[in-house]
Design an enzyme around this catalytic site. Structure first.
Site, PDB file in Angstrom:
ATOM      1  N   LYS A   1       0.843  -1.201   0.000  1.00 12.71           N
ATOM      2  CA  LYS A   1       0.000   0.000   0.000  1.00 12.71           C
ATOM      3  C   LYS A   1       0.876   1.248   0.000  1.00 12.71           C
ATOM      4  O   LYS A   1       2.048   1.226   0.392  1.00 12.71           O
ATOM      5  CB  LYS A   1      -0.952   0.024   1.195  1.00 12.71           C
ATOM      6  CG  LYS A   1      -0.270   0.106   2.582  1.00 12.71           C
ATOM      7  CD  LYS A   1       0.089   1.509   3.055  1.00 12.71           C
ATOM      8  CE  LYS A   1       0.927   1.490   4.321  1.00 12.71           C
ATOM      9  NZ  LYS A   1       1.638   2.739   4.603  1.00 12.71           N
TER      10      LYS A   1
ATOM     11  N   ASP B   1      -1.922  -1.512  10.544  1.00 10.11           N
ATOM     12  CA  ASP B   1      -2.187  -1.569   9.096  1.00 10.11           C
ATOM     13  C   ASP B   1      -2.882  -2.862   8.660  1.00 10.11           C
ATOM     14  O   ASP B   1      -3.364  -2.959   7.535  1.00 10.11           O
ATOM     15  CB  ASP B   1      -0.877  -1.448   8.290  1.00 10.11           C
ATOM     16  CG  ASP B   1      -0.361  -0.007   8.227  1.00 10.11           C
ATOM     17  OD1 ASP B   1      -1.142   0.911   8.537  1.00 10.11           O
ATOM     18  OD2 ASP B   1       0.812   0.182   7.856  1.00 10.11           O
TER      19      ASP B   1
END
Length: 280
Positions: A8, A133
């Site tokens: 990401k 995350d």
């Protein structure tokens, strides 16, 4: 059973407060990119074994994928063991959620492999025990993440945008960066709502020119090379460039594949970890 575990980037990383336990309250726009590890799991008689194609990656309980397997086994009382094969392509300690996305992949695979049928929400709650995350990495795509990362809201996809990523030859500790971060010194916060609106309208120019990461100044202060990489990527024709997460990886958005390719070639002469990819 195997799946791709995608990296990401952050298009916005805002810190809006701090909890009593010391965790920072965040408001982040997260975006998956087409750079991934391959996570493969098979059942074995007992225990957990992990093999990785990169010798510097730990293969014991220090590894987040290993921790995820252990947590899943403990929570759901799974007797049999698992062998995890990790094909790493995402650089480590890079601000790209490499460890978190592997952990998320392990939870997703084990959920299917052992027919547990836990909901996505249950997997996200489990993931939060491993790292901030991980819940986002369970859902992926384009999302607004709030709280300490556990509140994930899907937003309109911002896919097929060309990116060049450059990671300098060192890692950064997320913990250390947050420890050094001083919220009282922040004057300008990211325009998160405006960014979401413009991402929805596919306005890459607005996004590339207004993306902001509040952790950037902490890491830049320690590693001047990050500023140099940002400038170089822009000189190559990027619309905008920024550090992802706590760093040190820098990415730049391009509106033209030829410019991106030239940037990739130029940066590859200096740095080992350079990638040309897209948002997905």
């Amino acid at each position: 059973m195997e799946i791709k575990a995608y990296a990401k980037i952050n298009i916005a990383l805002d810190v809006i407060g701090k909890r009593e336990d010391g965790y920072h309250l965040l408001k982040m726009i997260m975006q998956n990119i087409d750079l991934y590890d391959i996570v493969q799991i098979e059942k074995i008689a007992s225990g957990i074994t992990l093999k990785c194609n990169k010798s510097y990656v730990p293969t014991d309980e220090r590894n987040l994928a290993y921790k995820a397997a252990k947590l899943f086994k403990d929570i759901y009382n799974i007797e049999s063991g698992v062998h995890i094969n990790l094909e790493k392509n995402i650089p480590v300690s890079a601000g790209l959620a490499g460890g978190s996305t592997d952990a998320a992949a392990v939870l997703k695979i084990m959920n299917k492999l052992f027919n547990i049928n836990a909901s996505e929400h249950e997997l996200m709650e489990l993931g939060l025990k491993l790292g901030a995350d991980v819940p986002y990495c369970i859902t992926g795509g384009t999302a607004l993440c709030e709280g300490i990362g556990e509140k994930v809201t899907k937003i309109k996809p911002f896919k097929d945008k060309i990116l060049v990523l450059v990671k300098p030859p060192f890692g950064v500790s997320t913990k250390e960066v947050y420890k050094a971060f001083d919220l009282s010194k922040v004057i300008f916060h990211p325009k998160t709502e405006e960014l979401i609106l413009n991402m929805g309208n596919n306005n890459i120019n607005f996004v590339a020119n207004n993306m902001k990461n509040l952790l950037e100044n902490v890491t830049l202060g320690r590693h001047r090379v990050i500023s140099a990489i940002k400038d170089e990527i822009k000189e190559c024709g990027a619309i905008g460039s920024m550090m992802s997460g706590s760093g040190p990886t820098v990415f730049g958005f391009f509106d033209d594949m030829l410019k991106a390719q030239k940037c990739y070639d130029k940066m590859k002469e200096k740095y080992l970890d350079v990638f040309i990819t897209r948002t997905i």
